[in-house]
Every structure is written in structure tokens, then in C-alpha cells.
Design a protein around this motif. Structure first.
Motif, short mmCIF file in Angstrom:
data_model
loop_
_atom_site.label_atom_id
_atom_site.label_comp_id
_atom_site.label_asym_id
_atom_site.label_seq_id
_atom_site.Cartn_x
_atom_site.Cartn_y
_atom_site.Cartn_z
N ARG A 257 0.19 8.33 -4.58
CA ARG A 257 1.35 8.22 -3.68
C ARG A 257 1.38 9.39 -2.68
O ARG A 257 1.71 9.19 -1.50
N ILE A 258 1.03 10.58 -3.14
CA ILE A 258 1.01 11.74 -2.24
C ILE A 258 0.00 11.51 -1.11
O ILE A 258 0.27 11.77 0.06
N ARG A 259 -1.20 11.03 -1.46
CA ARG A 259 -2.23 10.78 -0.45
C ARG A 259 -1.81 9.67 0.50
O ARG A 259 -2.07 9.75 1.71
N LEU A 260 -1.17 8.62 -0.04
CA LEU A 260 -0.71 7.53 0.82
C LEU A 260 0.36 8.02 1.79
O LEU A 260 0.33 7.69 2.98
N PHE A 261 1.30 8.82 1.31
CA PHE A 261 2.35 9.35 2.19
C PHE A 261 1.77 10.30 3.23
O PHE A 261 2.25 10.36 4.37
N ASN A 262 0.73 11.05 2.86
CA ASN A 262 0.06 11.90 3.84
C ASN A 262 -0.55 11.07 4.96
O ASN A 262 -0.49 11.44 6.13
N SER A 263 -1.13 9.94 4.60
CA SER A 263 -1.74 9.09 5.62
C SER A 263 -0.67 8.49 6.54
O SER A 263 -0.86 8.40 7.76
N LEU A 264 0.48 8.09 5.98
CA LEU A 264 1.57 7.54 6.80
C LEU A 264 2.11 8.60 7.76
O LEU A 264 2.35 8.32 8.95
N THR A 265 2.31 9.82 7.25
CA THR A 265 2.83 10.90 8.09
C THR A 265 1.85 11.25 9.21
O THR A 265 2.24 11.39 10.38
N SER A 278 -7.02 10.49 4.52
CA SER A 278 -6.06 10.50 3.41
C SER A 278 -5.97 9.12 2.76
O SER A 278 -5.87 9.00 1.53
N PHE A 279 -6.01 8.07 3.60
CA PHE A 279 -5.94 6.72 3.04
C PHE A 279 -7.19 6.39 2.24
O PHE A 279 -7.12 5.73 1.19
N ALA A 280 -8.34 6.85 2.72
CA ALA A 280 -9.59 6.65 1.96
C ALA A 280 -9.51 7.35 0.60
O ALA A 280 -9.98 6.82 -0.42
N THR A 285 -8.30 6.18 -5.96
CA THR A 285 -7.54 6.38 -7.19
C THR A 285 -7.47 5.07 -7.99
O THR A 285 -7.65 3.98 -7.44
N GLU A 286 -7.23 5.20 -9.29
CA GLU A 286 -7.07 4.02 -10.14
C GLU A 286 -5.81 3.25 -9.77
O GLU A 286 -5.77 2.03 -9.82
N TYR A 287 -4.77 3.98 -9.38
CA TYR A 287 -3.51 3.33 -9.01
C TYR A 287 -3.70 2.38 -7.83
O TYR A 287 -3.10 1.31 -7.79
N ALA A 288 -4.56 2.77 -6.88
CA ALA A 288 -4.78 1.93 -5.70
C ALA A 288 -5.39 0.59 -6.06
O ALA A 288 -5.26 -0.38 -5.29
N SER A 290 -4.52 -1.17 -8.71
CA SER A 290 -3.51 -2.01 -9.37
C SER A 290 -2.80 -2.88 -8.34
O SER A 290 -2.87 -2.66 -7.13
N GLU A 291 -2.09 -3.90 -8.85
CA GLU A 291 -1.35 -4.79 -7.94
C GLU A 291 -0.28 -4.03 -7.17
O GLU A 291 -0.12 -4.21 -5.96
N GLN A 292 0.46 -3.15 -7.88
CA GLN A 292 1.48 -2.36 -7.19
C GLN A 292 0.83 -1.44 -6.15
O GLN A 292 1.35 -1.26 -5.04
N GLY A 293 -0.33 -0.87 -6.50
CA GLY A 293 -1.03 0.01 -5.56
C GLY A 293 -1.49 -0.73 -4.32
O GLY A 293 -1.42 -0.20 -3.20
N GLN A 294 -1.96 -1.97 -4.48
CA GLN A 294 -2.39 -2.76 -3.33
C GLN A 294 -1.22 -3.08 -2.41
O GLN A 294 -1.36 -3.05 -1.18
N LEU A 295 -0.08 -3.39 -3.01
CA LEU A 295 1.10 -3.67 -2.19
C LEU A 295 1.57 -2.40 -1.48
O LEU A 295 1.98 -2.45 -0.31
N ASP A 296 1.53 -1.26 -2.17
CA ASP A 296 1.90 0.01 -1.52
C ASP A 296 0.96 0.32 -0.36
O ASP A 296 1.38 0.86 0.67
N ALA A 297 -0.33 0.00 -0.54
CA ALA A 297 -1.31 0.27 0.52
C ALA A 297 -0.97 -0.45 1.81
O ALA A 297 -1.31 0.01 2.91
N ASN A 298 -0.27 -1.57 1.68
CA ASN A 298 0.07 -2.34 2.88
C ASN A 298 1.02 -1.59 3.82
O ASN A 298 1.09 -1.90 5.01
N ASP A 299 1.76 -0.61 3.30
CA ASP A 299 2.61 0.21 4.18
C ASP A 299 1.75 0.88 5.25
O ASP A 299 2.13 0.91 6.43
N TYR A 300 0.61 1.40 4.83
CA TYR A 300 -0.28 2.04 5.81
C TYR A 300 -1.07 1.02 6.62
O TYR A 300 -1.21 1.15 7.84
#
Length: 695
Positions: A257-265, A278-280, A285-288, A290-300
Motif C-alpha cells: 500500500r505504501i508503494r502504491l500510494f507513492n506511485s499515486l502521489t 513505485s508501481f512496479a 509484492t504478494e499483496y498485489a 491477491s484479488e484485493q490487491g488487483q482492485l487496489d492497483a486499478n486506482d493507479y
């Protein structure tokens, strides 16, 4: 198990009563009032703990009433117990009202501080989730003022309250005030970390809370503040990772989540290369994965206009929502379905975008129904807890409308009474008392009949809503699948059903027609849906499902009810269809391209007539590219005022002449044709249809 828990509770309650009695009757034991009070408090805590462990929330609610009435617990603790009991029963509206009552105190005793702060924290979080920011501030601000200088106040509760206040201020545009509140939350989190933390729960709560501050900053597009709090999350996470008992999955989750938020910022501030890096890192990560991680990735991905990748991630959204049994309310439509539409549209996938648009429309209708149900439940709770004034003021126009309707009904009733008075006038002169009694009886019967009719109509409306809530959404779209279904009861409630269940690349479908109509048929239908879902989840074949449902329904079936059913299992990869037809109308396979025809099937008996039947299943190797249309006899047996039926051949003609665009279009076309055929006649049977096509 439940009886055992109740037995344990009774034993504990008896022991507590003995302890309390001994404390009150034998003043020679112990060394004074303080020891007796301590024993009494411990006994009460033991009883409450036993009820909570048994998860008997109704008993917990009643226990709060009895203990408060006896003066054994305070007003604050009693209402906190009631609120948590209702929260456990998913009654959020009722819980909110009792948490508000817990906060309605002028001064705080030391023993009430913990329950007061927990009530304030829970209530503030629930209001914040509902986006009711003004009420959040109105509740949370005076609560913090009572707690912030109190040495008994819990740092974790204060931290959450400051965070919720800051987020409400941020969303309302008061950024400077929000920054100050966030700083106070951060200091409370730091204080809680410095306290004894044997299992790491305090530091994990701090990491989660600070990360939530980052989310609020990013959602309100304050990226510089978001970066600050993201960095602080990273710092606290680093400290946690050094602990020998650190949870590796938790660490991976928040590092992602920290890396994803860094990429958004970074992307929002024009630092594209840094954002991509940052998105790469997030994707590794293992979280990325997961299903929740894939949906979170869509923000970026959506922000970076990488629509094709976002659309691919959204393909698993329907499964994700179904797996979590998520209710499609207005917030979830905005959070998930609307971005899914934009991703498909931006990627040039116009057909997929259109399907999602249809899904949004259907979900929106359901969301309005859920919203109305939630409002109704909340109003009912307000009446039960004697706090009508505040909510009734918000819906004054409804009250006025209802009063106007009641006034109109009273005028009608008075008119009827006047007619009755005129009729009995001559008789009244001679037999005054007898006439008055007859008139009073007539009036009472009229009132009773009106009340009974209104109650029955209300109960039938509720039954219809419950029945409609049991069937799944009208449409189901995923890679290579287009499914749409419709159910229209002839009365308030009916006996038709449809259902589907998808797991990975296998789809179970069912459609059925219960003998009879009305409430008995709807209850029978509910039992069949429950059995079908349970057996589909155990991966039985359609024939085995029919056999097992039949064995269940024929036991104690004194009314002789039965159901015709078509159950199918589709392999979405190969197109293979395994099915069993239990006395139901034959489905139609094919459409405008190759002409639709009825399936020729083994004549199994309906389900529920005879025990011990073994149902026979059949197989079609592939139905790919061919629409499969399934229906109940409310379609082909629909009658017009001359009692002429719609008919099988007419139905086939419509299917063959309708150019297949999607499954919903086929269903809606047949609906219109049936309405035109009826020509104003009332429906003589429930009408249920399902159409699906495997790509």
C-alpha cells in the motif's frame, strides 16, 4: 452446543447471585465495603463475559437492562452493552442510537471512562463510514473534550477519534484543522505504541490508522499531505518489521500500500518515471497478486490511463463481490462498477462497457430498494428506542402525506357511518340503545376489517421483498458469459424461482415452478433455493441435485406440493452442458442465426411427488455460440381476455425472429410480446425467464 453455552451461563449467573447475596448479607466477612464491591464487580464481569463468549446477543441486551435497573452497572456501560449487542446483530441504526445514549452524560466517573471512549470511537467510525461528516464532528468533538485530559482515557480510542475528526474536517474542506487533528492522532498512536504491547496489536493498529490518514489525504487530492503520512506509515512499519513476532503477511500488505500510494502521489505531481517505478515495486509484492490487491492497483492504472490493464483486473470483480456477499448499495456502485465501466470504455471495449452499464442500471434499482429498506429499518429502530423526534423532523413531508391520507380515509369512514346512521334512524327512535349497539358494532367491524386488510397488504409487501431478495442479481457477466434473468410473480408473492452459482469456470443454473401460488408456494420456493445452493456448492451433478432435493422435499410433505425444475451445469471453457429436467418445460437452444428448437429430453418426474426417485441427467458437448433460453409456463400459457394462450409456436417464432444482441434484449423482447398478447388481462401465472450465451 448452544444449549451447553446456555447451561454455562445459568451456572455462572447462579454463582454470581450467590456472591452478590453473600456480599450484601454478611458484613463480618472481608475488610469493609471496598472488598465487597470488588467481589460484586468481578461477579458481574464474569456474567457479562459468559454471555459474550456464548454470542447470545439478545441475552446480552436483556442483561444490560436488568443490571442497569438493579443499579449494578452504570447508564454508560449499559448503553455500550446494548450498542455492541445490536452491532453484532448487524443492526447498525439501533447500535448508533444506544452509543449516542452512552455519550449523553454531563460528567464521567472513572469506571465509565473506558465504556464512554469505546462508545465514542465506535459511533464516530460508523458515522464516518456513512460519510455523515457533520454528525461525526458534532458527536466526536465534545467526546474528545471530555477524554483528552482524563488519565483513564485509552490512547487507542483517542487516536481513532482524532483521526475520524481530522478526516471529517478534511472532507469538509477544513484542511488546517484536519492537519492539527491528524497530528494529535499521531501523538496518541505513538503513546499507545510506547505502552506495553506484548503481541504487537498496538503498533499494528497504529500502522493501520496512520495509513488511513494517507487514504483520506489522497481521496481529497491533498497529495503533499498524503506523501507526508505515507512516509510516517513507512517509518512505523519499519519499526514493526524489526520485532521478532512481526506478521510477514501484514508487513507485505502495508509495504504494498505504501508503494502504491507513492506511485499515486508521484503521478499526480507530474513525476511519471518515479510513479512507474513505485508501481512496479508494488506489483512485486504478494499483496498485489491477491484479488484485493488487483482492485487496489486499478486506482493507479485508471489515473495513468492504462485502461486495458484496469479492465483486465476488473474481470474478476463480479466473482470478488459475490464471494464476499457484498450488497450493491449506492456507495459500492460508485466505488466498483462505475470505474469498471470507465476502464472498459477507455480500453475501447464497447460491448463490455455496455454490459457494465446495464449492470449498473440493474444494480442501481436494487440499491434504491436496499436504501429504502435501510431507511425503514432505521425508522423502526427509532420508534422502538423512543427517539422519534429527530428523525420525524427530517421526514415531515411524509408525515403530512400520511396524515392527509388518514384524513381522507376518515372522511370516507364518516361517510359510511352517516349512511348507516340514516338507515338506522327510524329504528333508533324506537330502540335507541339497541340501535346504538348495532351501529357501534358496525363501526368496530369496519375498523377491524380496514386494519386487517392493511396489515395483510403490508405483510404481503414485506414477503414479496424478502422473496425477491433471495434470488440473485438479474444479470451475470464475465469473460465468455452473458446471462440475464427475470422473475415477475402473478400475485404479491409467487412460487417461481431462478438461481445461479458460479465457481471459477463452472456455472450452475436453475429455474423452477412450484405447484400453486401465493405464500405457501413462496415458502416452498425458498426451501428449494436453499437446498439448490447448498448442493451446488458441494459440486453435485444436476441429476444428483434433483435426486437429493426430491428426497428432502418428500419427507413430511403432507400438502403434496411439488416443483418442476431445470438444473444445468455449464463448463465455460468447453461449453459442455450437463443438465437434468425434472418435469419442466423444455428449454430452447439456438436463436436467430440457426433457428431455435426445443431440447429433446428424458421425461423425469417433478420434484417432491415420490420419495426414492433416481433422476436421470443428460449432456450436450457444447452450447458455445448458441443462446440457451429457459422459462416457466407463465410465458407460453399467458392468456388474453379471450383466454387464448401465447403458445409454444408463438414463443419459438419470437426467438427465431429476434436478432440476438445480448441476453437482456431477448428477455425484454419476450416481456413486451407477452404484455401485448395479454392486452390488459391480469396475469394468470408467475413469469420467469433466463437466457444465457457462452462465448
Amino acid at each position: 452446543m448452544r444449549d451447553w453455552k446456555r447451561g454455562c451461563f445459568r451456572i455462572l449467573f447462579i454463582l454470581a447471585t450467590v456472591v452478590l447475596s453473600s456480599c450484601g448479607n454478611d458484613s463480618r466477612k472481608g475488610n469493609g465495603r471496598s472488598e465487597k464491591d470488588s467481589l460484586k464487580v468481578n461477579a458481574i464481569d464474569s456474567v457479562i463475559y459468559a454471555v459474550e463468549q456464548a454470542k447470545d446477543y439478545d441475552r446480552k441486551f436483556a442483561l444490560a437492562d436488568s443490571l442497569e435497573k438493579a443499579g449494578d452497572i452504570s447508564h454508560v456501560r449499559a448503553n455500550y452493552m446494548r450498542g455492541t449487542a445490536l452491532n453484532s446483530k448487524k443492526d447498525k441504526a439501533g447500535a448508533e442510537l444506544y452509543f449516542k445514549k452512552a455519550l449523553d452524560v454531563e460528567t464521567l466517573d472513572d469506571e465509565d471512562v473506558v465504556f464512554y471512549s469505546r462508545s465514542a470511537r465506535t459511533l464516530a467510525q460508523q458515522l464516518s463510514v456513512k460519510n455523515d461528516y457533520e454528525t461525526t464532528l458534532r458527536i466526536s468533538t465534545p467526546a474528545v473534550e471530555k477524554l483528552e485530559d482524563n488519565p483513564k482515557a485509552q490512547s487507542r480510542d483517542l487516536a481513532v477519534l482524532y483521526y475520524v475528526i481530522g478526516s471529517a474536517q478534511m472532507y469538509l474542506g477544513h484542511v488546517e484543522d484536519a492537519e492539527e487533528s491528524y497530528e494529535k492522532a499521531y501523538q496518541q498512536y505513538r503513546h499507545s505504541i510506547n505502552e506495553k504491547d506484548t503481541n504487537g496489536s498496538r503498533i499494528r493498529a497504529a500502522i493501520t490508522g496512520i495509513n488511513n490518514i494517507t487514504v483520506a489525504c489522497l481521496n481529497t487530492q491533498h497529495y503533499d499531505l498524503g506523501q507526508k503520512w505515507n512516509d510516517r506509515t513507512d517509518s512505523v512499519l519499519y519499526v514493526y518489521r524489526l520485532r521478532p513476532d512481526a506478521d510477514s503477511e501484514f508487513c507485505d500488505h502495508f509495504r504494498a500500500r505504501i508503494r502504491l500510494f507513492n506511485s499515486l502521489t508521484a503521478y499526480s505531481e507530474g513525476r511519471v518515471a518515479e510513479a512507474e517505478a513505485s508501481f512496479a515495486a508494488f506489483q512485486k509484492t504478494e499483496y498485489a497478486k491477491s484479488e484485493q490487491g488487483q482492485l487496489d492497483a486499478n486506482d493507479y492504472l485508471m489515473k495513468a490511463h492504462r485502461y486495458a490493464e484496469a479492465a483486465k483486473n476488473f474481470q474478476m470483480l463480479d466473482h470478488w463481490i459475490g464471494f464476499r456477499d457484498m450488497k450493491m448499495n449506492l456507495d459500492n456502485i460508485s466505488m466498483y462498477l462505475v470505474p469498471k465501466f470507465r476502464a472498459n470504455f477507455g480500453a475501447g471495449r464497447r460491448d463490455s462497457a455496455l454490459n457494465v452499464a446495464v449492470q449498473i442500471c440493474n444494480a442501481y434499482d436494487s440499491a434504491l430498494v436496499w436504501s429504502k429498506r435501510d431507511d425503514t429499518a432505521e425508522m423502526a429502530t427509532i420508534y422502538e428506542t423512543h427517539q422519534k423526534e429527530e428523525e420525524l423532523a427530517r421526514s415531515q413531508w411524509e408525515v403530512e402525506k400520511r396524515d392527509h391520507e388518514m384524513f381522507r380515509q376518515r372522511l370516507i369512514t364518516l361517510g359510511i357511518i352517516f349512511v348507516l346512521l340514516s338507515g338506522f334512524l327510524g329504528f333508533y327512535v324506537i330502540h335507541k340503545r339497541k340501535a346504538f349497539a348495532l351501529l357501534q358494532d358496525a363501526y368496530d367491524q369496519l375498523e377491524d376489517a380496514t386494519t386487517a386488510r392493511e396489515r395483510i397488504e403490508s405483510e404481503l409487501r414485506i414477503a414479496r421483498e424478502i422473496q425477491m431478495s433471495m434470488i440473485p442479481a438479474a444479470n451475470l457477466t464475465s469473460e465468455g458469459l452473458d446471462l440475464f434473468a427475470s422473475m415477475t410473480p402473478a400475485k404479491e408473492v409467487g412460487g417461481d424461482l431462478y438461481d445461479y452459482f458460479m465457481e471459477k469456470n463452472h456455472l450452475y443454473i436453475a429455474i423452477g415452478d412450484v405447484s400453486g401460488k401465493g405464500v405457501p408456494a413462496s415458502l416452498f420456493m425458498a426451501q428449494v433455493i436453499r437446498l439448490f445452493r447448498a448442493m451446488a456448492k458441494q459440486h453435485y451433478s444436476p441429476a444428483e441435485i434433483c435426486t437429493r432435493i426430491n428426497n428432502e422435499l418428500t419427507e413430511n410433505n403432507e400438502n403434496g406440493m411439488f416443483i418442476t425444475m431445470f438444473i444445468g451445469l455449464v463448463d465455460l471453457t468447453t461449453g459442455r452442458l450437463d443438465f437434468c429436467n425434472a418435469g419442466h418445460n423444455p428449454p430452447v437452444l439456438g436463436g436467430d442465426a440457426d433457428g431455435g428448437n426445443f431440447l429433446k429430453m428424458v421425461p423425469n418426474a417433478p420434484i417432491g411427488l415420490w420419495q426414492g426417485l433416481e433422476f436421470e441427467g443428460e449432456v450436450i458437448e457444447s452450447i458455445k455460440g448458441k443462446p440457451l433460453f429457459i422459462y416457466t409456463d407463465g410465458l407460453n400459457e399467458a392468456e388474453n381476455p379471450e383466454l387464448e394462450r401465447f403458445g409454444d409456436e408463438h414463443m419459438l417464432d419470437v426467438l427465431r425472429e429476434t436478432h440476438f444482441a445480448n441476453s437482456m434484449q431477448v428477455i425484454e423482447t419476450l416481456k413486451r410480446q407477452v404484455e401485448e398478447h395479454r392486452n390488459g388481462a391480469e396475469p394468470n401465472d408467475d413469469l420467469t425467464m433466463m437466457c444465457l450465451k457462452v462465448g
